[in-house]
Design a protein around this motif. Structure first.
Motif, PDB file in Angstrom:
ATOM      1  N   LEU A   1       0.837  -1.205   0.000  1.00  0.00           N
ATOM      2  CA  LEU A   1       0.000   0.000   0.000  1.00  0.00           C
ATOM      3  C   LEU A   1       0.867   1.249   0.000  1.00  0.00           C
ATOM      4  CD1 LEU A   1      -2.658   1.667   0.559  1.00  0.00           C
ATOM      5  CD2 LEU A   1      -2.281   1.155   2.999  1.00  0.00           C
ATOM      6  N   VAL A   2       0.514   2.211  -0.846  1.00  0.00           N
ATOM      7  CA  VAL A   2       1.169   3.520  -0.827  1.00  0.00           C
ATOM      8  C   VAL A   2       0.111   4.594  -0.643  1.00  0.00           C
ATOM      9  CG1 VAL A   2       2.346   5.270  -2.233  1.00  0.00           C
ATOM     10  CG2 VAL A   2       3.223   2.947  -2.161  1.00  0.00           C
ATOM     11  N   MET A   3       0.385   5.519   0.262  1.00  0.00           N
ATOM     12  CA  MET A   3      -0.434   6.721   0.415  1.00  0.00           C
ATOM     13  C   MET A   3       0.463   7.925   0.226  1.00  0.00           C
ATOM     14  SD  MET A   3      -3.237   5.892   3.403  1.00  0.00           S
ATOM     15  CE  MET A   3      -2.449   4.697   4.483  1.00  0.00           C
ATOM     16  N   ALA A   4      -0.041   8.937  -0.481  1.00  0.00           N
ATOM     17  CA  ALA A   4       0.779  10.096  -0.817  1.00  0.00           C
ATOM     18  C   ALA A   4      -0.044  11.375  -0.770  1.00  0.00           C
ATOM     19  CB  ALA A   4       1.391   9.922  -2.217  1.00  0.00           C
ATOM     20  N   ARG A   5       0.659  12.483  -0.474  1.00  0.00           N
ATOM     21  CA  ARG A   5       0.000  13.789  -0.462  1.00  0.00           C
ATOM     22  C   ARG A   5       0.993  14.844  -0.900  1.00  0.00           C
ATOM     23  NH1 ARG A   5      -1.108  17.369   4.596  1.00  0.00           N
ATOM     24  NH2 ARG A   5       0.535  18.504   3.511  1.00  0.00           N
ATOM     25  N   LYS A   6       0.491  15.879  -1.554  1.00  0.00           N
ATOM     26  CA  LYS A   6       1.357  16.992  -1.924  1.00  0.00           C
ATOM     27  C   LYS A   6       1.882  17.673  -0.668  1.00  0.00           C
ATOM     28  CE  LYS A   6       0.071  18.329  -6.587  1.00  0.00           C
ATOM     29  NZ  LYS A   6      -0.361  19.443  -7.471  1.00  0.00           N
ATOM     30  N   ILE A   7       3.158  18.000  -0.672  1.00  0.00           N
ATOM     31  CA  ILE A   7       3.779  18.583   0.517  1.00  0.00           C
ATOM     32  C   ILE A   7       3.214  19.966   0.815  1.00  0.00           C
ATOM     33  CG2 ILE A   7       5.970  19.495   1.412  1.00  0.00           C
ATOM     34  CD1 ILE A   7       7.332  17.106   0.057  1.00  0.00           C
ATOM     35  N   GLY A   8       2.934  20.738  -0.201  1.00  0.00           N
ATOM     36  CA  GLY A   8       2.482  22.107   0.012  1.00  0.00           C
ATOM     37  C   GLY A   8       1.008  22.245   0.304  1.00  0.00           C
ATOM     38  N   SER A   9       0.270  21.148   0.399  1.00  0.00           N
ATOM     39  CA  SER A   9      -1.165  21.230   0.676  1.00  0.00           C
ATOM     40  C   SER A   9      -1.409  21.837   2.043  1.00  0.00           C
ATOM     41  CB  SER A   9      -1.800  19.837   0.609  1.00  0.00           C
ATOM     42  OG  SER A   9      -1.618  19.258  -0.655  1.00  0.00           O
ATOM     43  N   ASP A  10      -2.434  22.656   2.130  1.00  0.00           N
ATOM     44  CA  ASP A  10      -2.766  23.240   3.427  1.00  0.00           C
ATOM     45  C   ASP A  10      -4.242  23.007   3.721  1.00  0.00           C
ATOM     46  OD1 ASP A  10      -3.985  24.971   1.692  1.00  0.00           O
ATOM     47  OD2 ASP A  10      -2.714  26.693   2.146  1.00  0.00           O
ATOM     48  N   GLY A  11      -4.682  23.504   4.823  1.00  0.00           N
ATOM     49  CA  GLY A  11      -6.056  23.301   5.247  1.00  0.00           C
ATOM     50  C   GLY A  11      -6.081  22.899   6.706  1.00  0.00           C
ATOM     51  N   GLU A  12      -7.194  23.155   7.356  1.00  0.00           N
ATOM     52  CA  GLU A  12      -7.320  22.823   8.765  1.00  0.00           C
ATOM     53  C   GLU A  12      -7.219  21.318   8.968  1.00  0.00           C
ATOM     54  OE1 GLU A  12     -10.179  24.007  12.577  1.00  0.00           O
ATOM     55  OE2 GLU A  12     -10.929  24.179  10.523  1.00  0.00           O
ATOM     56  N   HIS A  13      -6.424  20.919   9.944  1.00  0.00           N
ATOM     57  CA  HIS A  13      -6.219  19.522  10.323  1.00  0.00           C
ATOM     58  C   HIS A  13      -5.468  18.708   9.263  1.00  0.00           C
ATOM     59  CE1 HIS A  13      -9.859  20.567  12.845  1.00  0.00           C
ATOM     60  NE2 HIS A  13      -8.915  20.285  13.752  1.00  0.00           N
ATOM     61  N   GLN A  14      -4.721  19.411   8.383  1.00  0.00           N
ATOM     62  CA  GLN A  14      -3.812  18.732   7.465  1.00  0.00           C
ATOM     63  C   GLN A  14      -2.403  18.821   8.043  1.00  0.00           C
ATOM     64  OE1 GLN A  14      -4.683  17.039   4.896  1.00  0.00           O
ATOM     65  NE2 GLN A  14      -6.707  17.787   4.288  1.00  0.00           N
TER      66      GLN A  14
END
Length: 280
Positions: A208-221
């Motif tokens: 399993l791989v999970m990924a997210r953009k590093i620069g993403s923002d938002g509450e509780h990120q």
């Protein structure tokens, strides 16, 4: 030297067959020198994927790039019972090993998980349950935050949750204690899993791989630019009745060293990569 290694391998195999609570399928991993054992509160460095390396899919669990990323093993033990219903199913001797790798590109933060599972459970019925896994981050970066789903609204956690029966594969959640898990309005996690159905139990496992953009923002990120990031893991084995609080977890935080060499900050590294791109 070869004879010594062979003897150790045979001893490990016999131990895995004889000792209760030791998964038979784990014996093939005992002598792998490329896997480092990690315990809660240990610190590990995040692998770096060079910008000139092409990733076919950012969440491909079997991309060849993972052969170049350090691999770790940590033991997941049964989660403490926090509700009367989970106490009925509590087995203190239950546990499993989780193999994980963590890397980043200039733009993405990636986590790869691998665990042995001799059954592929992808549905939930009256008496059957799905396989699942989760990655949890302390949002305030403090190890004082409870690794069991946070310590209230002032010390919450961000959870990346994968379930084998869900079309979108990964849910981006937040929690501030038991019973407070909330789906975030902006779902920012990419994820993909593959079940490896080998001929023998030793070869049957989830990737399993999970990924997210590093620069993403938002509450509780989770802020993925911090120099240190507390992380923990959970796995639900459907064949063993895993669901809700009946799961295996790391009993504490593992600390990710997200700093860069030579005293550079992550923003400096991003700026350098941007400059190199504009000059090409």
């Amino acid at each position: 030297m070869a004879m010594r290694c062979s003897i150790k391998y045979v001893v490990a195999l016999c131990a895995s067959l004889a000792l209760p609570g030791t998964a038979m399928a784990e014996f093939s991993e005992f002598e792998n020198p490329n896997i480092q054992d990690v315990k809660p509160w240990d610190t590990i460095r995040i692998g770096r994927v060079p910008d000139d390396i092409y990733l076919r899919d950012i969440d491909d669990p079997d991309d060849i790039i993972w052969d170049r990323i350090p691999s770790y093993r940590t033991y997941l033990s049964v989660a403490p019972p926090v509700h009367p219903s989970t106490r009925l199913r509590f087995n203190a001797d239950s546990g499993t090993n989780l193999y994980f790798q963590i890397a980043r590109t200039s733009d993405y933060f990636l986590v790869r998980l691998r665990w042995k599972d001799t059954t592929q459970n992808v549905g939930t019925t009256i008496d059957g349950f799905r396989d699942a896994a989760a990655i949890q981050f302390a949002l305030n970066g403090s190890t004082d935050t409870s690794y069991m789903m946070g310590s209230g609204p002032d010390s919450p956690v961000n959870i990346w949750y994968w379930r084998s029966d869900y079309d979108f594969n990964v849910e981006d959640l937040a929690a501030g204690g038991y019973g407070s898990t909330t789906m975030l309005p902006d779902q920012q996690i990419n994820g993909h899993a593959a079940y490896i159905d080998g001929r023998a139990p030793v070869d049957q496992e989830w990737h399993l791989v999970m990924a997210r953009k590093i620069g993403s923002d938002g509450e509780h990120q989770i802020d993925l630019t911090k120099d240190e990031i507390p992380i923990s893991f959970a796995v639900w084995q459907g064949a063993d009745g895993g669901r809700d609080g009946n799961k295996h977890v790391t009993q504490g935080w593992i600390l990710l060293d997200n700093s860069l060499e030579d005293g550079k900050s992550f923003d400096d590294d991003k700026a350098q990569a941007s400059t190199q791109t504009s000059n090409q």
